[in-house]
Design an enzyme around this catalytic site. Structure first.
Site, PDB file in Angstrom:
ATOM      1  NE  ARG A  92      -4.434  -1.383   1.497  1.00  0.00           N
ATOM      2  CZ  ARG A  92      -5.508  -1.549   2.238  1.00  0.00           C
ATOM      3  NH1 ARG A  92      -5.518  -1.123   3.489  1.00  0.00           N
ATOM      4  NH2 ARG A  92      -6.580  -2.123   1.750  1.00  0.00           N
TER       5      ARG A  92
ATOM      6  CD  GLN B 204      -2.717   6.024  -4.255  1.00  0.00           C
ATOM      7  OE1 GLN B 204      -2.799   6.723  -5.273  1.00  0.00           O
ATOM      8  NE2 GLN B 204      -2.972   6.499  -3.057  1.00  0.00           N
TER       9      GLN B 204
ATOM     10  CG  ASP C 145      -4.286  -1.530  -2.801  1.00  0.00           C
ATOM     11  OD1 ASP C 145      -4.570  -2.727  -2.567  1.00  0.00           O
ATOM     12  OD2 ASP C 145      -4.269  -0.657  -1.912  1.00  0.00           O
TER      13      ASP C 145
ATOM     14  CB  SER D 250      -7.528  -0.546  -2.031  1.00  0.00           C
ATOM     15  OG  SER D 250      -6.614  -0.524  -0.951  1.00  0.00           O
TER      16      SER D 250
ATOM     17  CE1 TYR E 183      -4.409  -4.308   3.985  1.00  0.00           C
ATOM     18  CE2 TYR E 183      -2.012  -4.218   3.876  1.00  0.00           C
ATOM     19  CZ  TYR E 183      -3.237  -4.368   3.258  1.00  0.00           C
ATOM     20  OH  TYR E 183      -3.288  -4.573   1.905  1.00  0.00           O
TER      21      TYR E 183
END
Length: 384
Positions: A127, A132, A135, A138, A233
């Site tokens: 992350r 991004q 990911d 997500s 996390y």
């Protein structure tokens, strides 16, 4: 360079690893893309759509797997109806990109290593700002958070928004969201759009501003230990901290019409946030949607894949919620996978560069070995 898209065989999996738009972009780069017949049907992408995008449709599944240089999936490899393991169909030294759950099921990593497969797990994408666009955790969690609120709204025997009518005023529903990661934040935003009064809890104090920016009240607990793990996390906390947390959230659970729990720890059983005692204090007709059901549940009463009524409270334990929205789930996942492949393919040739932090973090197996230390530790724990 042959890139293959496999048809998912896991029960209730409706997503597909590439959609026609992303296939077209890869073909434009001079890459060959092969799609298993029917791979996109459950996500409403036809074989004709893929052919128009430049892909070749392959009806023989075994051929697709055995000839692929890079094989793309959504769910981890399964055992087929004929008894053959999909891993055994892969060509040695080929690349597999998929969700693999290597921390929850580390045996799969050993099987891939034995087969000389270079496997990249979408769960292990770091992350970071640079990662991004890759990911997938997500992108899929956002879908789950959105859908969880819709499921809760459908199950709640009340309105969500405040209404002033000739017959009287209806108070807005009270929603309590536990866990303010991607799924939790999307759930907050969705519940607010529907007009609910929203409170949210997370052990990570850093998410307070994000929660408040979405119009929710942040329920904060002061813990004297680190609560953030690698990658941002939530970290598993001590038993004493868990007890303090439960004491704090109990009153908020009691007063909520809807509780949505989203707390998960990669590779471990989900933390228990809602006890039977808390459920017993909730109003009849209240609803709990537990997004951690597959990891054992944040709620003590959750049964994965089932809707149950416990002491008048409806408890829903959905499995694989992103798959229930296969069009956009596939669109987002395809973008994640395609972005990752841009790091692996240079001038139409495969180039695994472990000097790249994203490739290094995501690669579970290579050259017959398990590369990820956390996966090694998980495998050793299973062996013991």
């Amino acid at each position: 360079m042959k890139i293959a898209v496999a048809k998912e065989i896991e029960v209730c999996e409706r997503r597909v690893a590439l959609i026609p738009d992303t296939v077209a972009k890869l073909v434009k780069q001079g890459l060959e893309v092969f799609v298993e017949a029917g791979a996109g049907e459950k996500a409403f992408f036809t074989d004709a759509d893929y052919e128009t995008a430049g892909a070749k449709i392959i009806s023989d599944s075994a051929q697709l797997w055995s000839e692929a240089d890079i094989l793309l999936k959504v769910s981890p490899p399964q055992t087929r109806e004929d008894g053959r393991a999909e891993i055994e169909l892969l060509k040695p030294e080929s690349v597999l990109i998929s969700f693999l759950n290597p921390l929850g099921n580390p045996v799969i990593a050993q099987q891939l290593a034995n087969r000389q497969i270079t496997a990249l797990s979408m769960e292990l994408i770091p992350r970071s700002t640079r990662a991004q666009s890759m990911d997938a955790l997500s992108s899929q969690a956002s879908l789950a958070g959105y859908k969880a609120v819709l499921i809760a709204a459908a199950a709640l025997p009340k309105y969500f928004p405040m209404l002033t009518t000739a017959a009287g005023t209806i108070a807005p529903a009270k929603v309590f969201i536990m866990g303010a990661g991607v799924a939790g934040l999307q759930a907050i935003a969705t519940a607010r759009r529907l007009g609910a009064v929203v409170e949210a809890f997370d052990i990570r104090p850093a998410v307070k501003e994000e929660v408040q920016s979405l119009g929710a009240k942040f329920v904060e607990v002061k813990l004297e230990e680190e609560t953030v793990a690698a990658g941002g996390y939530a970290k598993e906390i001590s038993e004493d901290s868990k007890k303090r947390t439960q004491e704090l959230v109990a009153s908020h659970v009691k007063n909520a019409d809807i509780v949505i729990t989203t707390a998960q720890v990669p590779g471990r059983q989900a933390p228990r946030l809602v006890t039977e005692e808390m459920v017993a204090q909730m109003k009849p007709g209240s609803v709990i949607v537990d997004l951690a059901a597959e990891q054992g549940g944040n709620c003590a009463c959750t049964e994965a894949g089932k809707d149950i009524i416990w002491n008048g409270v409806t408890i829903i334990g959905p499995i694989n919620l992103p798959s229930s929205m296969p069009v956009h789930a596939s669109q987002l996942y395809a973008k994640n996978v395609t972005s990752l492949m841009q790091l692996l393919i240079k001038d139409k040739a495969l180039e695994i560069n472990f000097g790249d932090d994203i490739v290094d973090a995501a690669c579970v197996t290579h050259g017959g070995e398990i590369r990820n230390q956390r996966v090694k530790d998980a495998l050793q724990a299973v062996a013991v």
